[in-house]
Design a protein around this motif. Structure first.
Motif, PDB file in Angstrom:
ATOM      1  N   PHE A   4       0.807  -1.230   0.000  1.00  0.00           N
ATOM      2  CA  PHE A   4       0.000   0.000   0.000  1.00  0.00           C
ATOM      3  C   PHE A   4       0.835   1.273   0.000  1.00  0.00           C
ATOM      4  N   ASN A   5       1.906   1.261   0.789  1.00  0.00           N
ATOM      5  CA  ASN A   5       2.679   2.477   1.000  1.00  0.00           C
ATOM      6  C   ASN A   5       3.244   3.041  -0.301  1.00  0.00           C
ATOM      7  N   ASP A   6       4.020   2.199  -0.987  1.00  0.00           N
ATOM      8  CA  ASP A   6       4.704   2.684  -2.190  1.00  0.00           C
ATOM      9  C   ASP A   6       3.690   2.921  -3.317  1.00  0.00           C
ATOM     10  N   ARG A   7       2.814   1.939  -3.508  1.00  0.00           N
ATOM     11  CA  ARG A   7       1.892   2.029  -4.652  1.00  0.00           C
ATOM     12  C   ARG A   7       0.898   3.179  -4.481  1.00  0.00           C
ATOM     13  N   TYR A   8       0.180   3.179  -3.362  1.00  0.00           N
ATOM     14  CA  TYR A   8      -0.853   4.209  -3.191  1.00  0.00           C
ATOM     15  C   TYR A   8      -0.283   5.475  -2.562  1.00  0.00           C
ATOM     16  N   GLY A   9       0.634   5.300  -1.617  1.00  0.00           N
ATOM     17  CA  GLY A   9       1.199   6.472  -0.934  1.00  0.00           C
ATOM     18  C   GLY A   9       2.089   7.291  -1.849  1.00  0.00           C
ATOM     19  N   THR A  10       3.161   6.653  -2.357  1.00  0.00           N
ATOM     20  CA  THR A  10       4.050   7.392  -3.267  1.00  0.00           C
ATOM     21  C   THR A  10       3.306   7.732  -4.546  1.00  0.00           C
ATOM     22  N   GLY A  11       2.490   6.774  -5.024  1.00  0.00           N
ATOM     23  CA  GLY A  11       1.754   7.005  -6.270  1.00  0.00           C
ATOM     24  C   GLY A  11       0.994   8.312  -6.235  1.00  0.00           C
ATOM     25  N   GLN A  12       0.246   8.517  -5.167  1.00  0.00           N
ATOM     26  CA  GLN A  12      -0.561   9.750  -5.092  1.00  0.00           C
ATOM     27  C   GLN A  12       0.290  10.974  -4.724  1.00  0.00           C
ATOM     28  N   SER A  13       1.160  10.800  -3.716  1.00  0.00           N
ATOM     29  CA  SER A  13       1.821  12.001  -3.188  1.00  0.00           C
ATOM     30  C   SER A  13       2.931  12.520  -4.098  1.00  0.00           C
ATOM     31  N   ALA A  14       3.524  11.649  -4.926  1.00  0.00           N
ATOM     32  CA  ALA A  14       4.540  12.152  -5.870  1.00  0.00           C
ATOM     33  C   ALA A  14       3.867  13.068  -6.895  1.00  0.00           C
ATOM     34  N   LEU A  15       2.702  12.639  -7.396  1.00  0.00           N
ATOM     35  CA  LEU A  15       1.983  13.518  -8.336  1.00  0.00           C
ATOM     36  C   LEU A  15       1.545  14.796  -7.622  1.00  0.00           C
ATOM     37  N   ASP A  16       1.082  14.624  -6.379  1.00  0.00           N
ATOM     38  CA  ASP A  16       0.665  15.786  -5.584  1.00  0.00           C
ATOM     39  C   ASP A  16       1.816  16.806  -5.504  1.00  0.00           C
ATOM     40  N   GLY A  17       3.022  16.317  -5.236  1.00  0.00           N
ATOM     41  CA  GLY A  17       4.175  17.212  -5.121  1.00  0.00           C
ATOM     42  C   GLY A  17       4.455  17.941  -6.424  1.00  0.00           C
ATOM     43  N   ILE A  18       4.420  17.203  -7.521  1.00  0.00           N
ATOM     44  CA  ILE A  18       4.711  17.833  -8.822  1.00  0.00           C
ATOM     45  C   ILE A  18       3.630  18.859  -9.160  1.00  0.00           C
ATOM     46  N   LEU A  19       2.372  18.491  -8.875  1.00  0.00           N
ATOM     47  CA  LEU A  19       1.267  19.415  -9.187  1.00  0.00           C
ATOM     48  C   LEU A  19       1.312  20.657  -8.302  1.00  0.00           C
ATOM     49  N   ARG A  20       1.574  20.464  -6.998  1.00  0.00           N
ATOM     50  CA  ARG A  20       1.659  21.642  -6.122  1.00  0.00           C
ATOM     51  C   ARG A  20       2.778  22.574  -6.576  1.00  0.00           C
ATOM     52  N   ALA A  21       3.916  21.957  -6.978  1.00  0.00           N
ATOM     53  CA  ALA A  21       5.077  22.779  -7.331  1.00  0.00           C
ATOM     54  C   ALA A  21       4.883  23.501  -8.657  1.00  0.00           C
ATOM     55  N   THR A  22       4.192  22.842  -9.618  1.00  0.00           N
ATOM     56  CA  THR A  22       4.159  23.383 -10.988  1.00  0.00           C
ATOM     57  C   THR A  22       2.771  23.793 -11.456  1.00  0.00           C
ATOM     58  N   ASN A  23       1.723  23.236 -10.859  1.00  0.00           N
ATOM     59  CA  ASN A  23       0.342  23.421 -11.318  1.00  0.00           C
ATOM     60  C   ASN A  23       0.153  23.030 -12.780  1.00  0.00           C
ATOM     61  N   LEU A  24       0.917  22.028 -13.239  1.00  0.00           N
ATOM     62  CA  LEU A  24       0.767  21.551 -14.622  1.00  0.00           C
ATOM     63  C   LEU A  24      -0.529  20.767 -14.793  1.00  0.00           C
ATOM     64  N   LEU A  25      -1.060  20.761 -16.004  1.00  0.00           N
ATOM     65  CA  LEU A  25      -2.172  19.862 -16.332  1.00  0.00           C
ATOM     66  C   LEU A  25      -1.578  18.525 -16.780  1.00  0.00           C
ATOM     67  N   PHE A  26      -1.978  17.434 -16.123  1.00  0.00           N
ATOM     68  CA  PHE A  26      -1.446  16.130 -16.526  1.00  0.00           C
ATOM     69  C   PHE A  26      -2.191  15.569 -17.742  1.00  0.00           C
TER      70      PHE A  26
END
Ligand code: ADE
Length: 416
Positions: free
Chosen positions: A183-205
Motif C-alpha cells: 500500500f505504501n509505495d503504490r498508493y502512498g508514493t503514487g498519489q503524493s509524488a503527483l501531488d508534489g509535482i502538481l503543487r510545485a508546478t500546477n501543470l495539467l497532466f
C-alpha cells in the motif's frame, strides 16, 4: 510581549497540534494499537531513536510508541521533509526530543544522527538506513536490541552490509511487511509524488507525456495515477520481467534515452544514481520538468545539469529551478531533485501511513519481545503482525470477511 498576543512559536505549535489531530482521524489502526499499548506497556523503559520524516503521521507513531512506555528522540530522514509546525508541537506539546530543522545543511543533519546514537538507544527506527549506519560507525550497533527499516533503499544498503559481515544488529525489514509494501509505495508514493509535482508546478497532466523511470512498487503507483489523470505514460525499466509487466499494463515501454526525447515530465523512482544525466538532458525538449521520487537525491545528476547550464539556475517558482542550456532550451527541476512527495507535498497520506506505522509499532514491540533471540542480519517480520494490521484496518473500514470452515481448512491442507 503584550498580554493577549500569541508568539509565532505558539501559533506554530497550535498549527502542529491541529495537523497531528487531523492525521490521527485517518489513522484508526494506529489509534487501536496505541490504546492496547497504553494498557499493556510493552515498551516500558525502552529508549528509541527514530530517523523519520518529521510529519503529522510520524507524530502519531511517536504517540503510539510512547503510549507503550518508550522514550523517544527523533531526527529527520530528509532535511527538506520536516514539517516545522509538527516538529514544534512534538517538542512543546508531547515533550519529545526533536533534532530537525527544515532545510538544515548536511553537517547539521549528520550531527543530529550522531546525537541520537550518543543517547544509547535500545531500538533504532530508520527510514533510509542512515541512523543504523551512523550507529555502526560509532561502534554502538552491538548495544541495540534491534532496528526497523522503512525503505527499499535502506534495505539494499543493509543487505550489502550483512553480505560483507558488517551488520552488527538484527534489522526487521518493515518495508517488506505486506501491509507496508502493498500500500505504501503504490498508493502512498503514487498519489503524493503527483501531488508534489502538481503543487510545485500546477501543470495539467491530461494529455501530457509523462515518463516514469523505474517500475517497482512506487513506479507502478505513479504510472497508474498519472494514467488516471489523463497523461500519456511511458515506463523505463531495467528489469525485463517488470518491463514486460508495464507493457502488458498498457504503457509504452522505452529505453530512457529514447524516452528523453519524447517526454514532457520525467519522474525518476529507481533508487539508482544518475538515472537522468547529461545524455538525457541533451535530448530533452524545452520546458521539460524533472522530478525525483526516490529516497535519496541522487537520481537526477545535478552536476550534469550545472555543467550543461549556461547560467546559474533560477528559481522560477518557489519549488522549481530553471536550468537554461545552450540554444535556449530550459529544463525545470522540482524541489532540487529531492524526494518530491515529501519535499513538495505532505508525503504519503495518513490513511496509508496508518498501516505502515502500525506495522512499525508492532515490529518494535516484536523486537523487544524477541530480545536476545534474533541474530545480526536483516529479518522478515512475522506475518501475524501484518494480519493484525490488516484486520484492524478492515474493521475500521466496516469490511467483514469470511473465514474458512473446518472442512475447507482440512481440504486445503491435505495432499490426498
Ligand atoms: N514517508 C512517506 N510519507 C510519509 C509521511 N507522511 N510521514 C512519514 N514518513 C513518510
Amino acid at each position: 510581549m503584550p498580554p493577549g498576543r500569541r508568539s509565532a512559536l505558539q501559533d506554530l505549535v497550535t498549527g502542529g497540534d491541529e495537523r497531528i489531530a487531523w492525521a490521527e482521524r485517518q489513522m484508526p489502526v494506529l489509534r487501536a494499537i496505541s490504546e492496547r499499548f497504553a494498557a499493556e506497556r510493552p515498551l516500558a523503559g525502552l529508549r528509541i531513536a527514530a530517523c523519520l520524516h518529521i510529519t503529522a503521521e510520524t507524530a502519531n507513531l511517536v504517540r503510539a510508541l510512547r503510549a507503550g512506555g518508550a522514550e523517544l528522540a527523533l531526527c529527520a530522514a530528509n532535511p527538506l521533509s520536516t514539517q516545522e509546525d509538527v516538529a514544534a508541537a512534538l517538542g512543546a506539546t508531547l515533550g519529545v526530543e526533536v533534532y530537525a530543522i527544515r532545510g538544515e545543511d548536511r553537517a547539521a543533519y549528520a550531527r543530529n544522527l550522531e546525537t541520537l546514537v550518543a543517547g544509547a538507544p535500545g531500538v533504532l527506527v530508520d527510514d533510509g538506513a542512515e541512523l543504523i549506519v551512523t550507529a555502526h560507525a560509532a561502534g554502538a550497533a552491538q548495544g541495540v536490541l534491534g532496528a526497523t527499516e522503512e525503505t527499499t533503499t535502506g534495505l539494499v544498503r543493509l543487505r550489502a552490509m550483512a553480505a560483507e559481515g558488517e551488520l552488527r544488529c538484527p534489522v526487521l525489514a518493515a518495508n517488506e511487511m505486506l501491509t507496508e509494501r502493498l500500500f505504501n509505495d503504490r498508493y502512498g508514493t503514487g498519489q503524493s509524488a503527483l501531488d508534489g509535482i502538481l503543487r510545485a508546478t500546477n501543470l495539467l497532466f491530461a494529455g501530457r507525456s509523462v515518463v516514469v523511470i523505474g517500475y517497482g512498487a512506487a513506479g507502478r503507483g505513479i504510472a497508474a495515477r498519472a494514467k488516471g489523470a489523463g497523461a500519456v505514460v511511458t515506463v523505463c525499466e531495467v528489469d525485463p520481467v517488470r518491463a514486460l509487466e508495464a507493457r502488458m499494463e498498457g504503457y509504452a515501454v522505452l529505453d530512457s534515452l529514447t524516452a528523453a526525447a519524447r517526454g514532457e515530465v520525467f519522474i525518476a523512482v529507481t533508487g539508482a544514481p544518475n538515472v537522468l544525466r547529461r545524455e538525457h538532458f541533451e535530448r530533452m525538449a524545452d520546458g521539460a520538468v524533472l522530478a525525483n521520487a526516490g529516497h535519496f537525491d541522487v537520481e537526477i545528476s545535478l552536476d550534469d545539469l550545472l555543467a550543461l547550464a549556461v547560467a546559474p539556475p533560477r528559481a522560477v517558482l518557489p519549488l522549481v529551478d530553471e536550468y537554461e542550456l545552450a540554444g535556449g532550451r530550459r529544463l525545470h527541476l522540482v524541489a532540487k531533485g529531492r524526494v518530491v512527495n515529501l519535499a513538495a507535498a505532505a508525503g504519503h497520506p495518513a490513511a496509508v501511513m496508518d498501516m505502515s506505522f502500525s506495522a512499525q509499532a508492532l515490529a518494535v514491540a516484536y523486537l523487544v519481545r524477541s530480545a536476545g533471540t534474533l541474530t545480526a542480519g536483516v529479518h522478515a517480520a512475522p506475518h501475524s503482525l501484518d494480519e493484525e494490521v490488516a484486520r484492524l484496518k478492515l474493521a475500521s473500514l466496516g469490511v467483514q470477511i469470511d473465514t474458512l470452515s473446518e472442512e475447507q481448512t482440512r481440504y486445503l491442507h491435505s495432499f490426498r
